[in-house]
Scaffold this motif. Structure first.
Motif, PDB file in Angstrom:
ATOM      1  N   VAL A 186       2.551  -5.272   2.216  1.00 18.90           N
ATOM      2  CA  VAL A 186       2.254  -3.965   2.747  1.00 18.90           C
ATOM      3  C   VAL A 186       1.386  -4.165   4.097  1.00 18.90           C
ATOM      4  N   LEU A 200       5.835   0.888  -4.433  1.00 20.28           N
ATOM      5  CA  LEU A 200       5.602  -0.460  -4.136  1.00 20.28           C
ATOM      6  C   LEU A 200       6.694  -1.350  -5.286  1.00 20.28           C
ATOM      7  N   SER A 205      -1.578  -5.189  -3.225  1.00 23.23           N
ATOM      8  CA  SER A 205      -1.256  -4.116  -2.899  1.00 23.23           C
ATOM      9  C   SER A 205      -1.480  -2.799  -3.656  1.00 23.23           C
ATOM     10  N   MET A 237       6.529  -9.138  -1.729  1.00 22.63           N
ATOM     11  CA  MET A 237       6.230  -7.842  -0.973  1.00 22.63           C
ATOM     12  C   MET A 237       5.015  -7.955  -0.044  1.00 22.63           C
ATOM     13  N   LEU A 242       1.966  -7.709  -5.416  1.00 21.93           N
ATOM     14  CA  LEU A 242       1.969  -6.482  -6.025  1.00 21.93           C
ATOM     15  C   LEU A 242       0.202  -6.186  -6.384  1.00 21.93           C
ATOM     16  N   VAL A 263       6.083  -0.966   3.610  1.00 26.86           N
ATOM     17  CA  VAL A 263       6.263  -2.020   2.588  1.00 26.86           C
ATOM     18  C   VAL A 263       7.613  -2.643   2.803  1.00 26.86           C
TER      19      VAL A 263
END
Length: 155
Positions: free
Chosen positions: A3, A129, A21, A1, A18, A42
């Motif tokens: 952002v 998220l 973020s 992920m 994570l 995201v």
């Protein structure tokens, strides 16, 4: 992920994973948003790496006033036919709308009833998220300059 964020301070940040973020979300929720909002995106890649894109389909607009204990969220998701653009909603009205900036460019502020607790905003952003979807943990209502009448800081 990943952002991608444009903070109300004028600084852009990109996080991976994570942990980074969540730390970014915590930083955003501690900024006093007086003149500008924060924009969060995201996805699986960084957005706006060139003027041509990639361009996101969804985003969060965040305004926070830690000194007042309130925040407001706007979520846009062009993949959702039902309510693609919504604001956080709290029927209890935690603060005056002029305290939560929607757009620093236009001076628009969030409409009445958009203020939620910072804790609620935190929970919602963490859910986002984890799912990349509009959080279900807060109430939403349609966002439109005509629903309800959108005030500016000057009104």
């Amino acid at each position: 992920m990943i952002v991608t964020a444009t903070l109300s301070t004028g600084i852009s940040r990109v996080t991976n994973g994570l942990s980074e973020s969540v730390s970014l979300i915590e930083d955003v929720l501690n900024i006093e948003h007086v003149d500008w909002e924060t924009i969060l995106l995201v996805g699986d890649h960084e957005f706006y790496t060139t003027p041509e894109g990639p361009v996101p389909n969804s985003q969060f607009r965040v305004s926070v006033r830690p000194s007042l204990g309130i925040a407001a969220l706007n979520h846009t998701d062009h993949d959702r036919a039902d309510l693609p653009n919504v604001n956080s909603y709290n029927p209890i009205h935690l603060g005056r709308p002029a305290e939560l900036i929607f757009s620093g460019t236009t001076g628009m502020v969030f409409p009445p009833g958009s203020a939620i607790t910072i804790e609620s905003a935190y929970v919602a952003l963490i859910e986002w998220l984890q799912t990349f979807q509009r959080p279900a943990c807060v109430q939403w209502r349609p966002s439109s300059p005509n629903y309800p009448r959108w005030p500016t800081r000057d009104s």
